[in-house]
Design an enzyme around this catalytic site. Structure first.
Site, PDB file in Angstrom:
ATOM      1  N   SER A 256      -1.668  -2.302  -4.386  1.00 17.32           N
ATOM      2  CA  SER A 256      -1.759  -2.732  -2.995  1.00 17.32           C
ATOM      3  C   SER A 256      -2.714  -3.913  -2.825  1.00 17.32           C
ATOM      4  CB  SER A 256      -2.162  -1.520  -2.146  1.00 17.32           C
ATOM      5  OG  SER A 256      -1.744  -1.707  -0.831  1.00 17.32           O
ATOM      6  N   HIS A 397       4.464   4.140  -1.053  1.00 14.80           N
ATOM      7  CA  HIS A 397       3.367   3.261  -1.448  1.00 14.80           C
ATOM      8  C   HIS A 397       2.257   4.105  -2.089  1.00 14.80           C
ATOM      9  CE1 HIS A 397       1.108  -0.457  -0.885  1.00 14.80           C
ATOM     10  NE2 HIS A 397       0.084   0.247  -0.424  1.00 14.80           N
TER      11      HIS A 397
HETATM   12  C1  GTR Z   1      -2.103  -2.418   4.240  1.00 15.88           C
HETATM   13  C2  GTR Z   1      -1.882  -3.899   4.106  1.00 15.88           C
HETATM   14  C3  GTR Z   1      -1.185  -4.172   2.828  1.00 15.88           C
HETATM   15  C4  GTR Z   1      -1.813  -3.443   1.656  1.00 15.88           C
HETATM   16  C5  GTR Z   1      -2.355  -2.096   2.011  1.00 15.88           C
HETATM   17  C6  GTR Z   1      -3.377  -1.498   1.029  1.00 15.88           C
HETATM   18  O1  GTR Z   1      -2.609  -2.041   5.427  1.00 15.88           O
HETATM   19  O2  GTR Z   1      -1.135  -4.318   5.206  1.00 15.88           O
HETATM   20  O3  GTR Z   1      -1.117  -5.569   2.614  1.00 15.88           O
HETATM   21  O4  GTR Z   1      -2.801  -4.219   1.108  1.00 15.88           O
HETATM   22  O5  GTR Z   1      -2.984  -2.067   3.217  1.00 15.88           O
HETATM   23  O6  GTR Z   1      -4.111  -2.195   0.354  1.00 15.88           O
HETATM   24  O7  GTR Z   1      -3.453  -0.292   0.982  1.00 15.88           O
END
Ligand code: GTR
Length: 417
Positions: A256, A397
């Site tokens: 992420s 995710h």
């Molecule tokens: C989210 C963000 C993403 C990603 C994520 C993370 O809120 O929009 O780009 O980076 O966080 O790092 O968990």
């Protein structure tokens, strides 16, 4: 229907500043900048064209336009907090080292936690990556030192969640026993020891170490992603000194936001033989010009401290951007690049990550690599045998055991060990 494109206020509410699309059928046509053509319009035909002209040009474009310029790294100064001791029921040796960022034993530092297989006869290949919630969360091992609370600062929201994060909370995301069983070492540090992840005007973390740079801050000065990438490179300075690490075989990985930092660190620093992006999405492996999931305007609004100021000029203007993320991925060539997506992770645009890896392939091919295997499809990524490699797993995710298995298979294929 998750297409949000509102052009006029509904019931008095303001339309979203940065409309988001998560419908494949609604993705408009877009044109990517040509990877294998230099800014002067000349084609990139030879290894020398790439090495001496296009690669430096792209590094400058991403540095000045997106992540920001970082200062030189400090002389390596570290303190061994714990010499290698048996851990994980004797299967591993654990070591903990404090690496300082000011070139002296004071100021901000990160604690790096290492595990190596206790059976190893000599230096081993290593995974190196930052964690989200403190070293103590990557394993239930009671010997892991607790992180120090970040310095108190006005508006610092971090100490509270840190206290709530329990030992081993993130163990599923780290799979340490399994990595050890594969004959690899693993190293990690908590990213907020490099730069706390909130917008404080670049005063804390490693930004605070460079007041001259801050006094001259402009659109090209480093943001937090560049700071985390810088910390990853400082970590590599240590790994090169660590007798248990075979520094020719270091796989940098990140998930992420830490995947974004990983790709930027790996693009710049050729000491990382493999770069693994996991669900890095917008500002990482996903194309910006493909209107799907998180957008440039949205990420710069939610996280104003992540990028260099210059990146904001593309809020809502992705079509006009002179670069895109396939060109960042190409900077890893000919080293190993593995891009991982998750099927339900629409926010990170799995398809945009696959296309970016595919579009980066010509640089890998020019430099003698196979390129992304032609048959690679998102839904059948197990056949992704080329370099770049791509893999999509079902689910959300996250970092899962399957991801680690896939990463390790990629490393074994590349390193033969
Ligand atoms: C989210 C963000 C993403 C990603 C994520 C993370 O809120 O929009 O780009 O980076 O966080 O790092 O968990």
């Amino acid at each position: 229907m998750s297409l949000l494109l509102l052009t006029c206020p509904v019931n008095g509410a303001e339309p979203p500043a940065w409309p988001i699309n998560e419908e494949e059928s609604a993705v408009p046509a877009y044109v990517l900048p040509e990877l294998m053509k230099s800014e002067d319009g000349k084609p990139v035909k030879s290894v020398d064209d790439w090495r001496w002209k296009r690669r430096p040009e792209l590094l400058r474009i991403f540095e000045e336009g997106m992540y920001g310029k970082a200062p030189a790294r400090p002389a390596l100064v570290y303190e061994v907090l714990e010499e290698a001791v048996p851990a994980l029921e004797g299967k591993a040796l654990r070591k903990q080292v404090r690496v300082y960022f000011a070139g002296k034993k004071e100021g901000p530092s990160m604690d790096v936690l290492f595990y190596v297989p206790s059976a190893a006869a000599g230096p081993v290949p290593f995974f190196w990556g930052l964690n989200f919630q403190g070293n103590h969360t990557v394993s239930a091992d009671p010997g892991i030192l607790m992180p120090r609370l970040p310095a108190e600062a006005p508006g610092n929201p971090r100490p509270k969640p840190l206290l709530a994060w329990k030992r081993g909370d993130q163990a599923d995301r780290w799979q340490i026993e399994w990595v050890i069983s594969q004959g690899y070492g693993t190293a990690t540090a908590w990213y907020e020891e490099i730069d706390p992840d909130y917008d404080d005007g670049f005063k804390n973390g490693v930004h605070g170490l460079f007041p001259d740079l801050e006094a001259k801050r402009d659109g090209t000065t480093w943001g937090s992603l560049a700071a985390w990438a810088w910390g990853l490179r400082v970590g590599m300075d240590y790994l090169e000194m660590e007798p248990r690490c075979d520094a020719r075989f270091v796989a940098l990985h990140g998930h992420s936001r830490l995947g974004k930092a990983t790709v930027w660190a790996g693009a710049q620093d050729e000491r990382f033989d493999v770069v693994i992006s996991n669900n890095s999405g917008c500002g990482g492996a996903a194309l910006s010009k493909r209107w799907f999931g998180e957008t440039v305007g949205r990420i710069n609004t939610s996280f104003p401290h992540w990028f260099a100021g210059n990146y904001r000029q593309w809020n809502g203007r992705e079509a006009e951007m002179p670069y895109d993320q396939h060109e960042l991925l190409a900077l890893v060539a000919p080293r190993g690049l593995l891009v991982g997506s998750a099927e339900d992770d629409k926010w990170a645009d799995p398809e945009g990550e696959l296309i970016a890896a595919k579009q980066a392939s010509p640089a890998f091919e020019l430099l003698g690599e196979k390129g992304l295997a032609a048959e690679t499809k998102r839904e059948n990524s197990a056949v992704s045998t080329g370099n770049p490699g791509y893999w999509q797993r079902p689910g959300k995710h996250d970092v899962m055991a399957e991801d680690w298995k896939r990463w390790t298979a990629f490393l074994k294929a590349r390193w033969g060990k």
